[in-house]
Design an enzyme around this catalytic site. Structure first.
Site, PDB file in Angstrom:
ATOM      1  CE  LYS A  30      -3.647   2.581   0.331  1.00 30.44           C
ATOM      2  NZ  LYS A  30      -3.513   2.310  -0.845  1.00 30.44           N
ATOM      3  CD  GLN A  37       3.483   4.945   2.100  1.00 32.33           C
ATOM      4  OE1 GLN A  37       3.712   5.643   1.700  1.00 32.33           O
ATOM      5  NE2 GLN A  37       1.599   5.440   2.643  1.00 32.33           N
ATOM      6  CE  LYS A  44       4.214   7.594   5.716  1.00 26.49           C
ATOM      7  NZ  LYS A  44       4.471   8.583   4.424  1.00 26.49           N
ATOM      8  CE  LYS A  68       5.039   7.475  -2.067  1.00 22.06           C
ATOM      9  NZ  LYS A  68       4.152   7.968  -1.274  1.00 22.06           N
ATOM     10  N   GLY A  77      -2.658   8.209  -4.829  1.00 23.05           N
ATOM     11  CA  GLY A  77      -2.166   9.465  -4.615  1.00 23.05           C
ATOM     12  C   GLY A  77      -0.745   9.620  -4.136  1.00 23.05           C
ATOM     13  CG  ASP A  78       3.367  11.230  -3.256  1.00 18.26           C
ATOM     14  OD1 ASP A  78       3.343  10.502  -1.850  1.00 18.26           O
ATOM     15  OD2 ASP A  78       4.843  11.539  -3.900  1.00 18.26           O
ATOM     16  CB  SER A 117      -5.311   4.838   2.218  1.00 16.33           C
ATOM     17  OG  SER A 117      -4.905   5.876   1.643  1.00 16.33           O
TER      18      SER A 117
END
Ligand code: NDP
Length: 433
Positions: free
Chosen positions: A78, A99, A102, A114, A153-154, A366
């Site tokens: 994710k 990530q 996190k 990512k 998104g990013d 998310s």
């Protein structure tokens, strides 16, 4: 690390985490058994592919696409997709690595990933963006799935881009499964998802300040960036009675010592989100000085919220912030502070939160979007915001538990160790694969 000398951002992220973990691993050597650390720094899979598409002039354009599936020990891969000319393997590997920790901190069952492309959406028509997104998914769709890999998104990827990618995904997979988060509300998005990273960053900073008997009320704040994260960080600062005096983009910054008002924020959002214009356009509209090529860290503030991009705040910037009396720095962006800057903040005992803790609100919501989709339910704005707030409080508490050093909380160590323990425990239970 000797395998990737040409990947500076990835090495920077790994070095930061390993430096934090080392004393913990010396005391708890079972976490280094069975090659666990070696496996943790190597992505499970790194996919690179060609994206060919046709622009409005009928010319064929070729971009490079990537997806890094870093670790799925606690759930599907994710993490967001980034569209920016600077995108390369090193940047995406650092982001996927971060990530993983996190996502573990959110306590939700999500692994780390990512992806993105060197495509630049700036100045492209809607039709060009759509054709590019479709061409990207024609290749990537085989690697995605609601239990496999769930992008979002990013930088450069908002609801428009997510919509185009999710639409093509549906077509190719013959399934309505929601394989993206950050979707528009009209097809399975969650309320509060656009606000989540900015709001979450401020909620986290609020917790840090509260431990010192401080609050946002009456504080002066500098924000960098002017995109999604920056905009909603500003909104929450205004809700809490703070004065926000800066914003920036990749061309420069605006300093507005009168502070943002709701009207100015609405105008900034209009320029950036509707007109897809530049910060300099907003500055002109409001008679504000646009400081070309500058970053906002020279402005004296109580709180700094870097919300633009990696390595946008270096050791010198940190020294200036400290000299000017900054009390708290909470990162909305991923790795905006260089290693020198982080050292300076910690040495000066500033309240400093690394992005993997303070910007986890986006991926947390998310995760809540995935839960709502799975239940085929929509929660109210208040419900989602309350859950976001509670997750940010829990992440803060977790960082405090693992980061306590006498009278100081080292949030870097706290976040790295707390995230690591969760992922490493899951990896140990699942054997070597
Ligand atoms: P946006 O694309 O909405 O905004 C990005 C902002 O950063 C823009 O103002 C952009 O300016 C600026 N920027 C980009 N590159 C640079 C650069 N090289 N130097 C200076 N400024 C730059 O992205 P987001 O707001 O979504 O993301 C911002 C940061 O937050 C990123 O680090 C992202 O990884 C992180 N993040 C985002 C989450 C989310 O939910 N969106 C979740 C967690 C982290 P310009 O317009 O000139 O390019």
């Amino acid at each position: 690390q000797s395998r990737d000398p040409h990947q500076p951002e990835f090495m920077q992220a790994v070095r930061e985490v390993m430096t934090s973990l080392w004393p913990f691993i010396e005391k708890n050597p079972q976490y280094a058994d069975h090659g666990l650390l070696e496996r943790l720094v190597e992505p499970e899979r790194a996919i690179q592919f060609r994206i060919s598409w046709v622009d409005d002039r009928g010319q064929v354009q070729v971009n490079r696409g990537f997806r890094i599936q870093h670790n799925n020990a606690i759930g599907p891969f994710k993490g967001g997709m980034r569209f920016h000319p600077s995108v390369n393997l090193s940047i995406l590997k650092f982001l996927a690595f971060e990530q993983t920790f996190k996502n573990a901190l959110t306590t939700l069952p999500m692994g780390g990933g990512k992806g993105g492309s060197d495509f630049d959406p700036k100045g492209k028509s809607d039709g060009e963006v759509m054709r590019f997104c479709q061409a990207l998914i024609v290749e990537l769709y085989r690697h995605l799935g609601p239990d496999t890999d769930v992008p979002a998104g990013d930088i450069g990827v908002g609801a428009r881009e997510v919509g185009f990618m999710a639409g093509m995904m549906k077509k190719l997979s013959n399934s309505a499964a929601s394989v993206f988060t950050g979707k528009d509300l009209c097809f399975g998005g969650s309320l509060i998802r656009p606000e989540a990273t900015g709001y979450g960053t401020v909620y986290f900073a609020q917790e840090m300040l509260a431990r010192k008997g401080l609050s946002f009320d009456g504080m002066t704040v500098s924000v960098s960036g002017s995109g999604n994260v920056a905009q909603y960080a500003i909104e929450k600062c205004l809700d809490l009675g703070a004065k926000v005096v800066t914003v920036s983009d990749s061309q420069g910054c605006v300093v507005d010592m009168d502070g943002f008002t709701r009207e100015k924020l609405a105008a900034l959002m209009h320029v950036k989100n509707v007109q897809r214009g530049r910060l300099v356009d907003y500055a002109k509209e409001h008679g504000l000085l646009f400081e070309e090529g500058k970053r906002p860290w020279h402005v004296p503030v109580d709180i700094a919220l870097p919300c633009a991009t990696q390595n946008e705040l270096d050791g010198k910037d940190a020294e200036i912030l400290i000299k000017n009396g900054v009390r708290c720095v909470a990162e909305g962006a991923n790795m905006p502070s260089t290693l020198d800057a982080v050292d300076a903040f910690i040495h000066a005992k500033i309240l400093y939160a690394p992005g993997k803790a303070s910007n986890a609100g986006g991926v947390a919501v998310s995760g809540l979007e995935m839960s709502q989709n799975a239940q085929r339910l929509n929660w109210t704005r208040e419900q989602v915001d309350a859950k976001l707030h509670s997750i940010m409080r829990d992440i803060h508490e977790n960082c405090v538990n693992y980061g306590q050093e006498n009278d100081f909380i080292n949030y870097v160590n706290g976040a790295n160790i707390a995230g690591f323990v969760k992922v490493a425990s899951a990896m140990r239970h699942q054997g070597v694969y």
